[in-house]
Scaffold this active site. Structure first.
Site, PDB file in Angstrom:
ATOM      1  N   LYS A  22       0.108   4.246  -0.237  1.00 31.84           N
ATOM      2  CA  LYS A  22      -0.559   5.441   0.325  1.00 31.84           C
ATOM      3  C   LYS A  22      -0.340   6.630  -0.613  1.00 31.84           C
ATOM      4  O   LYS A  22      -0.280   6.442  -1.828  1.00 31.84           O
ATOM      5  CB  LYS A  22      -0.053   5.738   1.737  1.00 31.84           C
TER       6      LYS A  22
ATOM      7  N   GLY B  23       2.190   2.268  10.694  1.00 31.39           N
ATOM      8  CA  GLY B  23       3.107   3.397  10.547  1.00 31.39           C
ATOM      9  C   GLY B  23       3.806   3.798  11.838  1.00 31.39           C
ATOM     10  O   GLY B  23       4.409   4.867  11.923  1.00 31.39           O
TER      11      GLY B  23
ATOM     12  N   HIS C  40      -9.511   1.176   4.920  1.00 32.17           N
ATOM     13  CA  HIS C  40      -8.222   1.359   5.622  1.00 32.17           C
ATOM     14  C   HIS C  40      -8.441   2.320   6.795  1.00 32.17           C
ATOM     15  O   HIS C  40      -9.247   3.251   6.706  1.00 32.17           O
ATOM     16  CB  HIS C  40      -7.187   1.929   4.649  1.00 32.17           C
TER      17      HIS C  40
ATOM     18  N   SER D  93       3.309  -2.143  10.342  1.00 33.58           N
ATOM     19  CA  SER D  93       4.754  -2.135  10.561  1.00 33.58           C
ATOM     20  C   SER D  93       5.428  -3.458  10.201  1.00 33.58           C
ATOM     21  O   SER D  93       6.339  -3.917  10.900  1.00 33.58           O
ATOM     22  CB  SER D  93       5.074  -1.721  12.006  1.00 33.58           C
TER      23      SER D  93
ATOM     24  N   ASN E  25       0.867  -1.179   0.000  1.00 32.12           N
ATOM     25  CA  ASN E  25       0.000   0.000   0.000  1.00 32.12           C
ATOM     26  C   ASN E  25       0.908   1.235   0.000  1.00 32.12           C
ATOM     27  O   ASN E  25       1.481   1.571   1.025  1.00 32.12           O
ATOM     28  CB  ASN E  25      -0.891  -0.023   1.253  1.00 32.12           C
TER      29      ASN E  25
ATOM     30  N   GLU F  45      -6.834   4.717   7.836  1.00 31.14           N
ATOM     31  CA  GLU F  45      -6.635   6.147   7.506  1.00 31.14           C
ATOM     32  C   GLU F  45      -7.867   6.713   6.814  1.00 31.14           C
ATOM     33  O   GLU F  45      -8.207   7.887   7.002  1.00 31.14           O
ATOM     34  CB  GLU F  45      -5.363   6.309   6.652  1.00 31.14           C
TER      35      GLU F  45
ATOM     36  N   GLU G 248      -5.510  -5.101  10.591  1.00 32.88           N
ATOM     37  CA  GLU G 248      -4.537  -4.028  10.755  1.00 32.88           C
ATOM     38  C   GLU G 248      -4.800  -3.280  12.064  1.00 32.88           C
ATOM     39  O   GLU G 248      -5.594  -2.338  12.080  1.00 32.88           O
ATOM     40  CB  GLU G 248      -4.638  -3.043   9.587  1.00 32.88           C
TER      41      GLU G 248
HETATM   42  C1  PEP Z   1      -0.802   0.121   5.876  1.00 34.85           C
HETATM   43  O1  PEP Z   1      -0.752   1.205   5.337  1.00 34.85           O
HETATM   44  O2  PEP Z   1      -1.751  -0.617   5.625  1.00 34.85           O
HETATM   45  C2  PEP Z   1       0.260  -0.258   6.797  1.00 34.85           C
HETATM   46  C3  PEP Z   1       0.158  -1.401   7.401  1.00 34.85           C
HETATM   47  O3  PEP Z   1       1.300   0.611   6.955  1.00 34.85           O
HETATM   48  P1  PEP Z   1       2.743   0.306   7.654  1.00 34.85           P
HETATM   49  O4  PEP Z   1       3.230  -0.990   7.073  1.00 34.85           O
HETATM   50  O5  PEP Z   1       3.591   1.458   7.285  1.00 34.85           O
HETATM   51  O6  PEP Z   1       2.496   0.187   9.114  1.00 34.85           O
END
Ligand code: PEP
Length: 260
Positions: free
Chosen positions: A11, A174, A96, A214, A9, A98, A168
């Site tokens: 973003k 992040g 997601h 992460s 992803n 976000e 998630e």
């Molecule tokens: C994500 O954007 O779905 C995500 C898991 O980000 P990160 O791997 O940076 O934590």
């Protein structure tokens, strides 16, 4: 046997040049390989067309990061499933955290999007996960149950065959603080059992449930080797080709081990 899916992803990252600079080496590394995992990249909308052109006739799939649940009309700024299909998207990330946090998406909205995505032949990667406060209050399962019931409301057994779930935990996205393999396994087993109850065991056993939060080359294998972790949704570490390739490799190893 369910499919392991490693999805990146991006973003709101990478313009057209950066898309080229990432995808050409990725393609050169993976081309002709008989992969056990499905590799998906999810660039921003502006890069989807060029990305699908670069990856044409490869084993790397394209996904979008969002879509609207209407097909066309007066919805300024939105992108429809029909448009995503026209640039050869196969996947779309929906719900997601976000999107939920900054753009007010609810389970009800995500549910409408899931149904519309499937109607247009897209495979939704549907995100669920608890906040840190919810985890610390012992509400993780309650939150996951509410989200899963909400986002999958009214789906038929047939539609469920096209759904991917991404667990998630919001506190892991992040932050550099991933869920431990045990935490991921516990939550993802819970989701699978919930889906078995809502639909049936066959649907639940075939459901790909990714972990996201992460994921790095260092922790990928320990997460992906858990029995109910069927892939990763990767944010930050999917922006660098080397790191993303290492995560794909960890997925390959874990996937082969699970098959044996
Ligand atoms: C994500 O954007 O779905 C995500 C898991 O980000 P990160 O791997 O940076 O934590």
């Amino acid at each position: 046997m369910r499919k392991m899916i490693i999805a990146g992803n991006w973003k709101m990252n990478k313009d057209i040049k950066e898309t080229f600079d990432f995808l050409l080496p990725l393609k050169n590394n993976l081309i002709g390989q008989n992969l056990n995992v499905e590799v998906v990249v999810c660039p921003p909308f502006t890069s989807l067309f060029i990305a699908s052109d670069i990856l044409r006739e490869t084993n790397i799939k394209i996904g979008a990061q969002n879509m609207f649940y209407e097909v066309e009309g007066a919805y300024t700024g939105e992108i429809s499933p029909k448009m995503l299909k026209s640039v050869r998207c196969e996947y779309v990330i929906l719900g997601h955290s976000e999107r939920r946090r900054y753009f007010g998406e609810t389970d009800e909205i995500v549910n409408k999007k899931v149904k519309k995505a499937i109607e247009f032949g897209l495979k939704p990667i549907v995100c669920v996960g608890e906040t840190l406060e919810e985890r610390e209050n012992g509400e993780t399962f309650k939150v996951l149950e509410k989200q899963i019931k909400g986002v999958l409301e009214g789906l038929t057994y047939e539609q469920m065959r096209n759904v991917v779930i991404a667990y998630e935990p919001v506190w892991a996205i992040g932050t550099g603080r991933n869920a431990t393999p045990d935490q991921a396994q516990e939550a993802q087993r819970f989701i699978r059992e919930l889906v078995a109850g809502l639909f049936n065991d066959g649907i639940a056993q075939n459901l790909t449930i990714q972990y996201g939060g992460s994921v790095t080359p260092e922790n990928a294998y320990s997460l992906l080797s858990q029995p109910d972790v069927d892939g990763a949704l990767v944010g930050g570490a999917s922006l660098k080709v080397d790191a993303f390739l290492k995560i794909i490799k960890a997925g390959e190893t874990a996937s082969v081990e699970k098959k044996n």
